[in-house]
Scaffold this active site. Structure first.
Site, short mmCIF file in Angstrom:
data_model
loop_
_atom_site.label_atom_id
_atom_site.label_comp_id
_atom_site.label_asym_id
_atom_site.label_seq_id
_atom_site.Cartn_x
_atom_site.Cartn_y
_atom_site.Cartn_z
N CYS A 1 0.81 -1.22 0.00
CA CYS A 1 0.00 0.00 0.00
C CYS A 1 0.85 1.27 0.00
O CYS A 1 0.64 2.17 -0.83
CB CYS A 1 -0.98 -0.02 1.16
SG CYS A 1 -0.25 0.18 2.81
N HIS B 1 -5.87 1.89 -4.32
CA HIS B 1 -4.98 1.37 -3.28
C HIS B 1 -4.56 -0.06 -3.62
O HIS B 1 -5.15 -0.71 -4.49
CB HIS B 1 -5.64 1.44 -1.91
CG HIS B 1 -6.74 0.43 -1.70
ND1 HIS B 1 -6.94 -0.22 -0.51
CD2 HIS B 1 -7.72 -0.03 -2.53
CE1 HIS B 1 -7.99 -1.04 -0.60
NE2 HIS B 1 -8.48 -0.94 -1.81
N HIS C 1 -2.67 1.51 6.81
CA HIS C 1 -3.03 1.38 5.40
C HIS C 1 -3.22 2.76 4.79
O HIS C 1 -3.66 3.69 5.47
CB HIS C 1 -4.32 0.56 5.25
CG HIS C 1 -4.60 0.18 3.82
ND1 HIS C 1 -3.90 -0.82 3.17
CD2 HIS C 1 -5.49 0.67 2.92
CE1 HIS C 1 -4.36 -0.93 1.93
NE2 HIS C 1 -5.32 -0.03 1.75
#
Length: 370
Positions: free
Chosen positions: A285, A345, A333
């Site tokens: 990520c 993402h 994240h």
């Protein structure tokens, strides 16, 4: 008198019958069941529903991602320690070379003094046929001696500098080893979590796995094509056609660099998630975010918890394409906002780089890099 000796005869085997046989059989079965239970069958894992698998897999992925960010941070620090160590070694080598040259010069001078200094200066003056000339020479020798004394002093200073560099290098080696040990621990944690997640998913049918991971069976180019409608948020002047459903127009990117980062993320749709990867063909990520802004000429930190402090904080209501959006209480994240409540993402190993609503995960904050 007759002595009777008792005989010890082996008792006859009596067959079991009726209630006795049934009782024996029951006891045998009970014993077998008990033994089997102790051998492990009694401890078999409960059968999880697809929903339970999804909950557990999501938790494992979050734990793995948190460990991944710690791994990324440790790797960044280990790489920096290695660069500092290399620089110290290079500087030490340069100073050692200069020290060797100075030592050679002092050695040559000392050898000359040894050859010419066997008569004391007072006797040399007394025996000289030209005292004035000798005194001139003695004055020159004294000045040369002063220069050599300065050279000796510089050599001593160089030795101290080299020892200081070696001490600093020892500190860096210790730091590097600590970082490498941290890398090893976090790598093991990530591998363990991902292995467990794969094991759980492998127990499901393809249809159940699709439901658990939220991913449809892949078709070549499908993930990228399905996400193309939001290409309306590419930089101004783009001639790309869109097939987006009718929706409220998203705000423009904050500037051309943010737009360039968003365009890069669009090009990477469908790329696989690989923990620790920063592109160009696979990402985790924070690696996707770093690569997107690197393509726009901006250097970002490697980890989510560093990236959130790499720009100006913005509220959820102020989001514009190109902003970084962060999730979970540990800021483990990150995604790249593209407008209309959506982001690009790199989710986890079960899903490629894709578009998702930012409401999908607990929102932790947002940052505008430029």
């Amino acid at each position: 008198m007759t002595v009777q000796v008792a005989t010890h005869r082996r008792p006859r085997h009596r067959s079991l019958g009726g209630n006795t046989a049934r009782t024996a059989a029951t006891l045998a079965l009970a014993g077998a069941a008990t033994a089997t239970a102790f051998e492990g069958v009694g401890h078999a894992e409960p059968q999880l529903t697809p929903a339970q698998v999804r909950t557990r897999v999501d938790a494992l992925y979050r734990e793995a991602e948190n460990a991944t960010e710690k791994y990324n941070g440790a790797k960044e620090k280990a790489d920096a320690a290695q660069r500092r160590l290399n620089a110290l070694h290079d500087e030490t080598a340069r100073k050692q070379q200069r020290l060797n040259t100075a030592r050679d010069a002092l050695g040559t001078y000392a050898a000359a003094q040894y050859r010419d200094g066997t008569i004391a200066p007072t006797w040399q003056l007394a025996l000289s046929s030209d005292p004035d000339r000798y005194l001139d020479g003695a004055s020159l020798a004294e000045r040369v001696g002063d220069q050599q004394a300065g050279a000796v002093s510089r050599v001593r200073a160089q030795l101290r500098e080299i020892e200081q560099l070696r001490g600093a290098a020892r500190v860096e080696v210790k730091s590097l080893r600590a970082r490498q040990a941290e890398l090893k621990r976090q790598k093991k944690t990530v591998a363990t979590k991902l292995t467990e997640a794969r094991r759980l998913l492998d127990r499901l049918t393809p249809r159940e796995r699709e439901k658990a991971t939220g991913t449809a069976p892949a078709r070549p180019g499908h993930a990228v094509t399905a996400a193309r409608p939001v290409r309306a948020h590419t930089p101004a002047g783009s001639t790309a056609k869109t097939r987006a459903p009718k929706a409220t127009a998203a705000p423009a990117a904050a500037n051309s660099r943010a737009a360039a980062a968003v365009a890069y993320a669009y090009r990477k749709l469908g790329s696989p998630y690989v923990w620790g990867a920063t592109g160009p063909n696979a990402f985790d990520c924070s690696g996707l975010i770093q690569a997107a802004y690197r393509s726009a000429g901006i250097s970002l930190p490697r980890t989510t918890y560093a990236q959130i402090n790499a720009g100006r904080r913005v509220s959820r209501s102020q989001l514009r394409p190109g902003d970084l959006v962060f999730f979970y209480s540990g800021v483990s994240h990150v995604g790249l906002y593209i407008g209309n409540g959506r982001m690009i993402h790199a989710p986890n190993p079960s899903a490629p780089v894709r578009i998702a609503p930012i409401s999908q995960m607990p929102f932790a904050g947002a940052t505008r890099v430029v």
